[in-house]
Each structure stands twice: as structure tokens, then as C-alpha cells.
Design an enzyme around this catalytic site. Structure first.
Site, mmCIF file in Angstrom:
data_model
loop_
_atom_site.group_PDB
_atom_site.id
_atom_site.type_symbol
_atom_site.label_atom_id
_atom_site.label_comp_id
_atom_site.label_asym_id
_atom_site.label_seq_id
_atom_site.Cartn_x
_atom_site.Cartn_y
_atom_site.Cartn_z
ATOM 1 N N GLU A 211 0.818 -1.344 0.275
ATOM 2 C CA GLU A 211 -0.016 -0.522 -0.083
ATOM 3 C C GLU A 211 0.810 1.148 -0.117
ATOM 4 O O GLU A 211 1.533 1.703 0.971
ATOM 5 C CB GLU A 211 -1.058 -0.021 0.908
ATOM 6 C CG GLU A 211 -2.455 -0.932 0.967
ATOM 7 C CD GLU A 211 -2.961 -0.519 0.119
ATOM 8 O OE1 GLU A 211 -3.026 0.314 -0.080
ATOM 9 O OE2 GLU A 211 -3.532 -1.960 -0.211
ATOM 10 N N CYS A 245 -1.919 8.786 2.629
ATOM 11 C CA CYS A 245 -1.486 8.547 1.734
ATOM 12 C C CYS A 245 -2.165 9.246 0.245
ATOM 13 O O CYS A 245 -1.848 8.730 -0.859
ATOM 14 C CB CYS A 245 -0.863 6.859 1.800
ATOM 15 S SG CYS A 245 -2.289 6.062 1.895
#
Length: 494
Positions: A211, A245
Site C-alpha cells: 500500500e 497517502c
């Protein structure tokens, strides 16, 4: 005395080999333990996030605590269903067989978490690992040592200590962990470190979920409501001081919309944080000096249309908008991960799509437009981990959707039942009977080979161009007819 990575992995592997993690009852008990861990320690977690990440209580709940609660409860609610073997549609040659896809745990998994959401992004993958029946070692980020120590001291009290471990340390400790052989590795963090993790896992052909992140673009169409769009985009840029993110990294729009956006953004920031955001408790600070210096370097020489104030003592960076940005400017060469929004102007949606597609695939892409045609251009004409129309970041909290990257922004996906799938090997399972009738019907596969037998087998295995609706009606009947043909074909050829 601190155990070595080798000792921890060996103990976890021994626990997994005992079979204890594979039962529904055990998995459910551990998920309930996680639920109690969160509920018992909410106040302490809020305080830790406030002192270490300067997160306000609202953001601590919104981005971490509430997310953990929902993730855990969702797994508890659906665990029994998730564990059941799937029954796919049978092909004709297997009409008499049992055809299943059986989910089974990988074994001992490693979860390496980040610093920006240091609780949720350690616990949420752990939910999936437990639900799928794995043992797990959690490695929190050394950038948030208070959170890491809290997890080390508190989490084991709520889980089976032979199956689940927290291992703390910096780069040397993480490197030592990665030297061990795991059955699955789940990493959340930067693309650079993700490549190191991927290389380490490749030595043992260990599957991974990475991720990562990247520069998630926003396209603002001339048709969008500028006040709504500006508030949503700036909220995403300011949440956790842009240290997410999937934060909106840069904005593409026309010159006309740029000027309107800046005006609306200024009004929103003043409404939220007043005249002095540096003193406002609802606005986070940058996590450490290294990241503060990295972000402030991006501002040097840039044309600032809004904000721009910084304070190295408190690591404060004001919500900032940059204009007249060029594609080769420093701010466009790396993920910003801070409250700085560069604006690049484009004349058409097609120009924006071309700009986006020339760069690495992002973890998220955001499009603000009231035109269905323009929305579809981005949905079909770009590739990203996820796309959100007329908002930012909100797909993360929708557990009906998979969350993950593509290309440079990551490998794999999780959230909701996708977490269970990520940490489960889908084992093909074919069960045949040993009855004489079944064997008689399958004799045609054995030597001596004949053209007649080959013709029958070819007919049985052929896929016919029939629409889905007709398949539901015709397939069962066709299966019976073909079975009878095979049976009587053998009978009369004896």
C-alpha cells in the site's frame, strides 16, 4: 529480554502448525479481543495521537478509531460467511462433481505499518489476517515511538500471545525481520521502501500487498460548483496536515477556475482555522524535522498564491497554494505529503488526462465535474488505485470498495471482505465420487484412445456461445442430455 525475529517467527509458525487459528471460534475470539482493545483504550489512543502526531480528537476518531471499530465489527459480523467455501458454476465435465474454492490462511504474516495513521494502518490489516486464520507479526513505524510502544505493551493483553506479536525497532530491526521467511507480507508506506520490501519477499517468493502512494491528481472542471469543490479539496489537503497517502497532491484546472478556486479556498481556510492557523488546535503539524525540511524545500522559488508561512519550532506549515507551477518543478517530482497544493492549468479535460497518463499511476484520482460525459472520460481513460467523482478520500471509508494501488502506487487491495481475501489463499477444491457409475461415465479418458472417445470429450468440454440468460435455462438440461449420451454411448458400444 527482547526476542529475535527468528525466535518470534519460529514460535508463530509452531502455533500456526497446531491448527488453532483455523477454527471459527478462535478467530472470532481474537476479533472480539481486538474490539475490546480499541474500546478499552480510546482515551489513551486519542492522547497519544495528540502528543505524537498533533492530531485533534476529531481527526483521531475520524481517521483511526472509528475506522478500526468499523473494520473489526464488519469482520465479526461476516466472518462465518467469509469462511465458507465458494461454489462456482460447474463446467459440464464436472456436473457430477463437487467444485469448491476453499479459503485457507497463508500461515505467518508480517504487517509493517506507517507513521501517518499509526494505529488504524497497523490494526486494519491485522483484522484481515486474523479473520483469515493467520498468525501475525506487527511492525509499527519507529517514526511514532509512543504509538509503537503502546501497541507493544497493550495489544498482547487482548490477543493470543503465541500467535500475534508486536516487534519494535528501526531500520536494522525491520531489515532483520525481512530476512525471515514469511508466508505473506503486508506493507504500508513509501514507494522507495516498498521496493525494498518487495525485493526481500521475492527471495522466498512470498506474496505481498504494498500500500504505497504517489501524486494523486485532482481535475477541476469548469462545470463544478466552485465553493463545494474548493471546500472538499482543501479539506483533503488539510486533514492530518496533508500527511495522507491519498491526499489530493496537485490540481489541474483552467485559468478561469484557478482564480475562482483560490478565492473560495481562502474563505474556507479562514472559516475553519481563523486568521492564525498556527495556533488553531484543529490543524496538525508535520510529523518530524526531516519531513518539515523536505516540504519547505518544495516551496523555495515557488509562486505562492495563498499561505506559505512556516515555523520550524512547531513544524507548522500553513495551508498553501502554489500557482504558475511547471511539470518539471521540484514540487511535481515527489509526493508532497503536506498541506501544499500546486495548481497547473490545462485547457481541456483531454489535456488533463494526457498529463495524468504520462506520469506514474496514482493511488487515487479525483474529478470534480457535473458532466457525466467528462466523468466517464476520466473513469475510462485513466488508471489509478481508485477514483472519486466530486469528492476526495472518501472511498477509503467505504468498505464495500477495495482499497489499493496499481503500478507504482501499490500491489494488492484490502478493506472489508477484500481484507479476508488478501490474507487467504483460494484453494481449488474438486471432489469426485468413487462410485462405479461415475467411473463408468469417465472411462472414455483412458487408453486405448479412439476418435469416437475424443469426439465425445471435445463435445463435453466445448464452450458454446450462448447468452447468460439462456445458459441458466439450457445448461442443466444440456448436462443431463450429454450425460445420457455418454452413458448410452458406452452401453451400446460394449
Amino acid at each position: 529480554m527482547k526476542q529475535s525475529p527468528e525466535e518470534i517467527v519460529n514460535k508463530a509458525r509452531k502455533a500456526f502448525a497446531s491448527g488453532k487459528t483455523k477454527t471459527y471460534e478462535f478467530r472470532l475470539s481474537q476479533l472480539k479481543g481486538l474490539k475490546k482493545f480499541v474500546s478499552d483504550n480510546e482515551v489513551e489512543m486519542v492522547e497519544i495521537l495528540k502528543t505524537e502526531n498533533t492530531k485533534p480528537k476529531f481527526e483521531a476518531y475520524l481517521g483511526e478509531i472509528n475506522h478500526m471499530k468499523a473494520d473489526i465489527q464488519n469482520a465479526i459480523n461476516n466472518l462465518e460467511e467469509w469462511m465458507k467455501p465458494l461454489k462456482p458454476t460447474k463446467p459440464l465435465p464436472n456436473i457430477m462433481d463437487q467444485v469448491l474454492i476453499t479459503p485457507e490462511p497463508f500461515g505467518v504474516v508480517l504487517i509493517i505499518g506507517p507513521w501517518n495513521y499509526p494505529l488504524a494502518l497497523n490494526i486494519s490489516p491485522l483484522v484481515g489476517a486474523i479473520a483469515a486464520g493467520n498468525c501475525a507479526i506487527v511492525k509499527p513505524s519507529e517514526v511514532t515511538p509512543k504509538t509503537a510502544n503502546f501497541l507493544l505493551e497493550t495489544l498482547p493483553k487482548y490477543l493470543d500471545q503465541s500467535c500475534y506479536y508486536v516487534y519494535n525497532g528501526g531500520v536494522p530491526e525491520t531489515s532483520a525481520l525481512l530476512e525471515q521467511r514469511f508466508d505473506y507480507v503486508f506493507y504500508t508506506g513509501s514507494t522507495g521502501v516498498g521496493k525494498i520490501v518487495y525485493a526481500a519477499a521475492a527471495k522466498h517468493l512470498t506474496p505481498v500487498t504494498l500500500e504505497l502512494g504517489g501524486k494523486s491528481p485532482v481535475y477541476l472542471d469548469d462545470s463544478a460548483d466552485i465553493e463545494v469543490a474548493a471546500r472538499r479539496i482543501m479539506w483533503g489537503k488539510c486533514l492530518n496536515a496533508g500527511q495522507s497517502c491519498i491526499e489530493p497532491d496537485y490540481l489541474l484546472c483552467s485559468v478561469y477556475m484557478r482564480d475562482k478556486f483560490i478565492k473560495a479556498a481562502k474563505l474556507a481556510i479562514k472559516e475553519w482555522y481563523g486568521d492564525n492557523p498556527a495556533k488553531n488546535p484543529d490543524f496538525c503539524k508535520i510529523i518530524n524535522d526531516n519531513h518539515f525540511q523536505r516540504i519547505t524545500r518544495l516551496l523555495k522559488g515557488a509562486k505562492i498564491a495563498m499561505g506559505g508561512a512556516t515555523d520550524p519550532e512547531t513544524r507548522f506549515i500553513e495551508p498553501t497554494i502554489l500557482i504558475d507551477v511547471k511539470p518539471d518543478d521540484l514540487v511535481m517530482q515527489e509526493e508532497i505529503f503536506g498541506p501544499v497544493l500546486p495548481i497547473l492549468t490545462v485547457d481541456t479535460p483531454e489535456e488533463a488526462i494526457e498529463f495524468i497518463n504520462k506520469r506514474e499511476k496514482s493511488l487515487a484520482l479525483y474529478v470534480f465535474s457535473t458532466s457525466k460525459m467528462e466523468q466517464d472520460k476520466f473513469i475510462k481513460g485513466t488508471s489509478s488505485g481508485g477514483i472519486v467523482i466530486n469528492d476526495v478520500m472518501m472511498h477509503y471509508s467505504c468498505d464495500a470498495l477495495p482499497f489499493g494501488g496499481v503500478g507504482n502506487s501499490g500491489i494488492g487491495r484490502y478493506h472489508g471482505d477484500f481484507s479476508f481475501e488478501t490474507f487467504s489463499h483460494k484453494k481449488a477444491t474438486l471432489v469426485k465420487g468413487l462410485d462405479k457409475m461415475g467411473e463408468f461415465m469417465q472411462k472414455i479418458r483412458y487408453p486405448p484412445y479412439t476418435d469416437g472417445n475424443l469426439k465425445i470429450l471435445s463435445t463435453l468440454t466445448q464452450k458454446f456461445p450462448i447468452g447468460p440468460g439462456l445458459i441458466r435455462l439450457i445448461k442443466p438440461a444440456l448436462a443431463v442430455v450429454l450425460a445420457l449420451i455418454v452413458y448410452f454411448g458406452f452401453y451400446f458400444r460394449k
